[in-house]
Design a protein around this motif. Structure first.
Motif, short mmCIF file in Angstrom:
data_model
loop_
_atom_site.label_atom_id
_atom_site.label_comp_id
_atom_site.label_asym_id
_atom_site.label_seq_id
_atom_site.Cartn_x
_atom_site.Cartn_y
_atom_site.Cartn_z
N LEU A 1 12.81 13.74 1.47
CA LEU A 1 11.56 13.04 1.76
C LEU A 1 10.98 13.49 3.10
O LEU A 1 10.72 12.69 3.98
CB LEU A 1 11.78 11.52 1.77
N GLY A 2 10.83 14.80 3.24
CA GLY A 2 10.09 15.18 4.42
C GLY A 2 10.37 16.46 5.15
O GLY A 2 9.46 17.12 5.62
N LYS B 1 0.92 2.64 4.72
CA LYS B 1 2.28 2.70 5.26
C LYS B 1 3.25 2.54 4.09
O LYS B 1 3.02 1.71 3.20
CB LYS B 1 2.52 1.61 6.30
N VAL B 2 4.30 3.32 4.09
CA VAL B 2 5.28 3.26 3.01
C VAL B 2 6.67 3.07 3.62
O VAL B 2 7.05 3.76 4.56
CB VAL B 2 5.25 4.57 2.16
N ILE C 1 16.46 2.52 5.90
CA ILE C 1 15.01 2.37 5.71
C ILE C 1 14.34 3.67 6.16
O ILE C 1 14.48 4.10 7.31
CB ILE C 1 14.43 1.22 6.58
N TRP C 2 13.62 4.27 5.24
CA TRP C 2 12.75 5.42 5.54
C TRP C 2 11.35 4.82 5.68
O TRP C 2 10.95 3.98 4.86
CB TRP C 2 12.80 6.40 4.38
N GLU C 3 10.61 5.23 6.69
CA GLU C 3 9.27 4.64 6.88
C GLU C 3 8.31 5.68 7.44
O GLU C 3 8.68 6.49 8.29
CB GLU C 3 9.35 3.46 7.85
N SER C 4 7.08 5.65 6.91
CA SER C 4 6.06 6.54 7.46
C SER C 4 4.66 6.02 7.18
O SER C 4 4.37 5.52 6.11
CB SER C 4 6.20 7.95 6.87
N SER C 5 3.82 6.15 8.19
CA SER C 5 2.38 5.92 8.02
C SER C 5 1.67 7.27 8.04
O SER C 5 0.54 7.39 8.51
CB SER C 5 1.85 5.02 9.15
N PHE D 1 8.16 10.70 10.18
CA PHE D 1 8.75 9.56 9.49
C PHE D 1 9.99 9.12 10.26
O PHE D 1 10.53 9.90 11.06
CB PHE D 1 9.10 9.90 8.03
N THR D 2 10.42 7.89 10.05
CA THR D 2 11.61 7.39 10.74
C THR D 2 12.67 6.97 9.72
O THR D 2 12.35 6.60 8.58
CB THR D 2 11.30 6.16 11.62
#
Length: 220
Positions: A96-97, A136-137, A150-154, A159-160
Motif C-alpha cells: 500500500l504505497g 482520508k482513508v 492502522i495504515w492511514e493517509s489523506s 502515509f502512516t
C-alpha cells in the motif's frame, strides 16, 4: 504504557501521481469504488480460505467469512470490513504505497489514452479508488502472524503506520474506513449502497452484510 510509535512513509512517485489523478480528475462513475473495495475483501477471504484447507488452525482467529458495510452518516464515514487474511506490517508498507505495481504506470497510461476509471481493478490498484469518494482513508488490519496495525493517509504523498491500541481487536481481517468527501455523502445512503452492491458485486461468493441504523423519533 507508552503510546505506539507512528511511522511515516512516502508513497512511491507513480502511486502519488495516480492518487493525484484519482483525486483531482472529474469522474462521473465514482460508484465503482465500492465494487473495487468489495473485490479486495473477497480476495482476502479467498486467501484465508485456501490457507485453511491445508492448515485449519488459520481460522482459529475467526471462523466466519464475511464482508460487512457500515455507513455512519453522523461521522460521515463508510466502513468496509472483511474477515479475510489481513495484512502484516510488511505487507502494508510494500503493498500500500512504497512499491509501485507494474499496473500503476500502465493504468495511468491507459487513462490518458481515454480508458475509463472503472478499469482500475484490472491493473491491480483498485485500493486507491477509495480516494474517488474519501479525503482520508484508514485501513485497520490484523494478520495471524502479526499485531494489529492502522495504515492511514489523506494522500499528499505520505502515509502512516501505527500499531493499533485504540480500536477493538479484529481477531483477523481488515477494516477500511473512508472519511467521505462532503460532496460524496450519497454513498452513505442505504438504498444507494444496496443498488451498487446488486449492480456490481452480485457474484461475490461471501455474504455481504449491510449494517443499518433505524432512526427513531424521540420526544424532546
Amino acid at each position: 504504557m507508552s503510546a505506539p510509535q507512528t511511522e511515516t512513509f512516502g508513497f512511491q512517485a507513480e502511486i502519488s501521481q495516480l492518487m493525484d489523478l484519482i483525486i483531482n480528475t472529474f469522474y462521473s462513475n465514482k460508484e465503482i469504488f465500492l465494487r473495487e473495495l468489495i473485490s479486495n475483501c473477497s480476495d482476502a477471504l479467498d486467501k484465508i480460505r485456501y490457507a485453511s484447507l491445508t492448515d485449519s488452525s488459520q481460522l482459529d482467529s475467526g471462523k466466519e467469512l464475511f464482508i460487512r458495510i457500515t455507513p455512519d452518516k453522523e461521522n460521515k464515514t463508510l466502513t468496509i470490513q472483511d474477515t479475510g487474511c489481513g495484512m502484516t506490517k510488511a505487507d502494508l508498507v510494500n503493498n500500500l504505497g512504497t512499491i509501485a505495481k507494474s499496473g500503476t504506470k500502465a493504468f495511468m497510461e491507459a487513462l490518458s489514452s481515454g480508458a475509463d476509471i472503472s478499469m482500475i481493478g484490472q491493473f491491480g490498484v483498485g485500493f486507491y479508488s477509495a480516494y474517488l469518494v474519501a479525503d482520508k482513508v484508514q485501513f485497520i488490519t490484523k494478520h495471524n502472524d502479526d499485531e494489529q496495525y492502522i495504515w492511514e493517509s489523506s494522500a499528499g504523498g505520505t502515509f502512516t503506520i501505527t500499531q493499533d491500541t485504540v480500536n477493538p481487536p479484529l481477531g483477523r481481517g481488515s477494516i477500511l474506513r473512508l472519511h467521505m468527501k462532503e460532496d460524496q455523502l450519497e454513498y452513505l445512503e442505504e438504498r444507494r449502497i444496496k443498488d451498487i452492491v446488486k449492480k456490481h458485486s452480485e457474484f461475490i461468493s461471501y455474504p455481504i452484510q449491510l449494517v443499518t441504523f433505524k432512526e427513531e423519533e424521540k420526544e424532546i
